[in-house]
Design an enzyme around this catalytic site. Structure first.
Site, PDB file in Angstrom:
ATOM      1  N   TRP B 105     -57.058  -2.292  24.661  1.00 16.86           N
ATOM      2  CA  TRP B 105     -58.102  -2.534  25.428  1.00 16.86           C
ATOM      3  C   TRP B 105     -58.441  -1.947  26.774  1.00 16.86           C
ATOM      4  O   TRP B 105     -59.326  -1.194  27.363  1.00 16.86           O
ATOM      5  CB  TRP B 105     -58.261  -3.994  25.613  1.00 16.86           C
ATOM      6  CG  TRP B 105     -58.450  -4.631  24.180  1.00 16.86           C
ATOM      7  CD1 TRP B 105     -57.552  -5.031  23.206  1.00 16.86           C
ATOM      8  CD2 TRP B 105     -59.822  -4.281  23.290  1.00 16.86           C
ATOM      9  NE1 TRP B 105     -58.105  -5.411  22.024  1.00 16.86           N
ATOM     10  CE2 TRP B 105     -59.194  -5.187  22.067  1.00 16.86           C
ATOM     11  CE3 TRP B 105     -60.836  -4.010  23.473  1.00 16.86           C
ATOM     12  CZ2 TRP B 105     -60.316  -5.022  21.003  1.00 16.86           C
ATOM     13  CZ3 TRP B 105     -61.717  -3.926  22.245  1.00 16.86           C
ATOM     14  CH2 TRP B 105     -61.546  -4.766  21.187  1.00 16.86           C
ATOM     15  N   ASP B 173     -59.914  -7.623  32.806  1.00 16.00           N
ATOM     16  CA  ASP B 173     -60.610  -8.200  31.820  1.00 16.00           C
ATOM     17  C   ASP B 173     -59.692  -9.246  31.166  1.00 16.00           C
ATOM     18  O   ASP B 173     -58.533  -8.918  30.572  1.00 16.00           O
ATOM     19  CB  ASP B 173     -60.529  -6.825  30.628  1.00 16.00           C
ATOM     20  CG  ASP B 173     -60.892  -7.241  29.336  1.00 16.00           C
ATOM     21  OD1 ASP B 173     -61.331  -8.642  29.070  1.00 16.00           O
ATOM     22  OD2 ASP B 173     -61.028  -6.461  28.380  1.00 16.00           O
ATOM     23  N   LYS B 197     -62.356 -16.515  22.679  1.00 23.98           N
ATOM     24  CA  LYS B 197     -60.943 -16.756  22.708  1.00 23.98           C
ATOM     25  C   LYS B 197     -60.807 -18.115  23.256  1.00 23.98           C
ATOM     26  O   LYS B 197     -60.561 -19.243  22.461  1.00 23.98           O
ATOM     27  CB  LYS B 197     -60.262 -15.759  23.318  1.00 23.98           C
ATOM     28  CG  LYS B 197     -59.942 -14.610  22.540  1.00 23.98           C
ATOM     29  CD  LYS B 197     -60.730 -13.353  22.900  1.00 23.98           C
ATOM     30  CE  LYS B 197     -60.291 -11.996  22.551  1.00 23.98           C
ATOM     31  NZ  LYS B 197     -60.259 -11.983  21.237  1.00 23.98           N
TER      32      LYS B 197
END
Lengths: 360, 360
Positions: B105, B173, B197
């Site tokens: 990511w 992030d 999440k």
């Protein structure tokens, strides 16, 4: 309580009770999996099956030709105001992007496009204070595409048929008119729509685009999450999509198929709006300013001839279970949105309340 | 069925049953209004109250200082990979955007930033095959900001504390670590997170940004739907937001407050992951490759030392009600995601199944 109300909100709009009931029943335990549809990976076989079925149902409903991609995106129609000129940047090189101005939303689309490409007005109904459709269109071979707004949600102005722009690619913001009747998709280069009127909940955006246009060179700064080609190549799963909205859209598409598809919906929607316009036209108390040829089936704005009674009317309507009839903050007055999920009985109830209030 | 399962999906992830039950109960008739929360205008007093309460609850939970804006956006963390460099374009003029590489990511964020600004690596743990945190950081005054990924959802690598980058604006992030423990927001210039999440359903994105940074000149092609300043000025209602996701986030924030806030969650999450890592480390059958100092509390990848038994394990786990333990398609193996909504009993059940399978 729900059975005693009709919700005329312009969006996020009323959804079919049957669809919400199904979603409610399976909200904690979807397909006996022991989890919610919201709680599974978008890449799981179970969710990708939902995603595919939603696309198939939409293709069936709208008779979408095979050479069109169907994309499930985010950001609303407003993001497409940027997305269209950014994706079609290459198409516009040495050309102009043409915009038809029929009110607030089409004007916003034009203003935004001008940030990326050479955008110009090709037609406007501003002279009529947006109560008619544009009369003269300035079309020429310099146009890379023509963008228009088939239904202006705030003004209540709608094109009764698809404008003829010859060979110029035609692009439409169908947010508040998609699925309201049969539409010949093959007449369009691209259709986009925010979901929160006739498709599902807010947060999902549909794009239907002729695939050959995906070869256009995009603006160098186009974010991947707005890139049509990347979305097509990745089955709209470049990143995590709004899975619950996609699932609800599927339920709504299937509800529409069961209800007879878009031909049936078109007949119902035509009847609903005609009944309301006929009542308003015959009334001394209420008024709709839009020329009959340009009247929207979906959004019916109206005013009391005595505007000092607006607040009293809205209160009276609410007491009778008719919700969200207040007009857009930019124009005031009232607005009745009659999307697919508004039953004919809702229009009857509205006319009944309009009558009672007029008599009071 | 739901009570017999634990859902270890990495996202869209399991949500608290209490929250889903509440949403289910009021799905068709919210606050006795006779309509769903999904069916009302985002500009109605009823919805704007929800929007404000959600923000207040989040500010309370995370102790967000007043000089930070809280934005509710769309497009996921992936859209922020573009949004950060586009919004902070002016900050980067004559400077460089620094990125820390700890896995898939963070690498994606770096690659995307390079499309807009001069982006460079400031630290990487690639040499360790992403099983450790980066050792040396190349920080200097040329950096406009430093971006890192506190938790790599796929690799299962997490920073146990906030890295010290001096006066350089720090951007994170936090998609898969936000709300998992107390975080000192004042150490950050900007935090962003996809909701799916620890926050709510997919389709909502949180951005928490220090307001003085909103004065930075954005990239000329930044779409308004990605513009932090416009979102701040419009209370995140530049256009129709994903209202249902926003509402669910509010319920989840309040569920967290009731559960004791982030200090309590941090203790539970620390215990949950420690219990699982301790079991894996003591086992001859399973293996987690991440160095103990870099292990994620949220995502625990593990493999069977005999990888030919992966499929058999996943089937066995599913038969015992343990769902979505399959590892990310890019790395294979297994992954147990232990977000806030995963109770400690779920970890106990997982260890029980791991033990039974090992004995079989």
């Amino acid at each position: 309580m729900r059975s005693q109300t009709y919700n005329f909100c312009s969006g996020p709009a009323t959804l079919p009770t049957a669809v919400l009931s199904k979603a409610q029943a399976e909200l904690l335990d979807w397909q006996k999996m022991g989890v919610s549809i919201m709680e599974i990976s978008h890449r799981s076989p179970e969710f990708t099956a939902v995603a595919k079925k939603a696309e198939q149902s939409l293709r069936q409903l709208m008779s979408i030709p095979d050479d069109y991609a169907v994309l499930f995106m985010q950001g609303g129609a407003t993001q497409q105001f940027s997305g269209v000129p950014m994706n079609f940047f290459g198409l516009c090189e040495g050309k102009q992007a043409g915009y038809v101005d029929t009110g607030i939303w089409s004007r916003k689309a034009l203003d935004e496009a001008g940030r990326y490409v050479d955008a110009r007005l090709v037609a406007s109904s501003k002279d009529s204070n947006y109560t008619r459709l544009p009369e003269s269109w300035a079309l020429d071979e310099k146009l890379a595409y023509v963008h228009y707004t088939p239904n202006e949600t705030i003004g209540g102005v709608e094109f009764p048929h698809i404008p003829d722009v010859g060979d110029i690619p035609l692009i439409a913001d169908m947010s508040s008119t998609i699925l309201s009747r049969p539409i010949d998709v093959s007449k369009f280069a691209l259709i986009y729509a925010g979901a929160q009127k006739n498709i599902g909940p807010a947060g999902l955006t549909l794009v239907i685009v002729r695939r050959d246009l995906l070869d256009a060179t995009p603006h160098s700064a186009l974010p991947p999450t707005m890139n049509y080609r990347l979305f097509d190549e990745n089955d709209s799963m470049l990143n995590t999509p709004p899975t619950f909205g996609w699932y609800l859209a599927w339920l709504i598409f299937d509800w529409l198929i069961e209800a007879g598809g878009l031909t049936a919906m078109g007949e119902v929607n035509s009847r609903k709006s005609a009944r309301l316009y006929n009542y308003l036209d015959a009334s001394d108390v209420y008024h709709n300013p839009i020329h009959p040829e340009a009247r929207s089936w979906m959004n019916v704005p109206f005013v009391l001839k005595d505007e000092s009674r607006n607040a009293a009317f809205l209160k009276f309507a609410e007491e009778h279970g008719l919700l969200n009839l207040k007009g857009h903050r930019s124009v005031g007055g009232m607005r009745a949105s009659l999307y697919n999920a508004m039953p004919e009985a809702g229009v009857d109830a509205l006319i009944d309340v309009l009558t009672k209030f007029a008599e009071s």
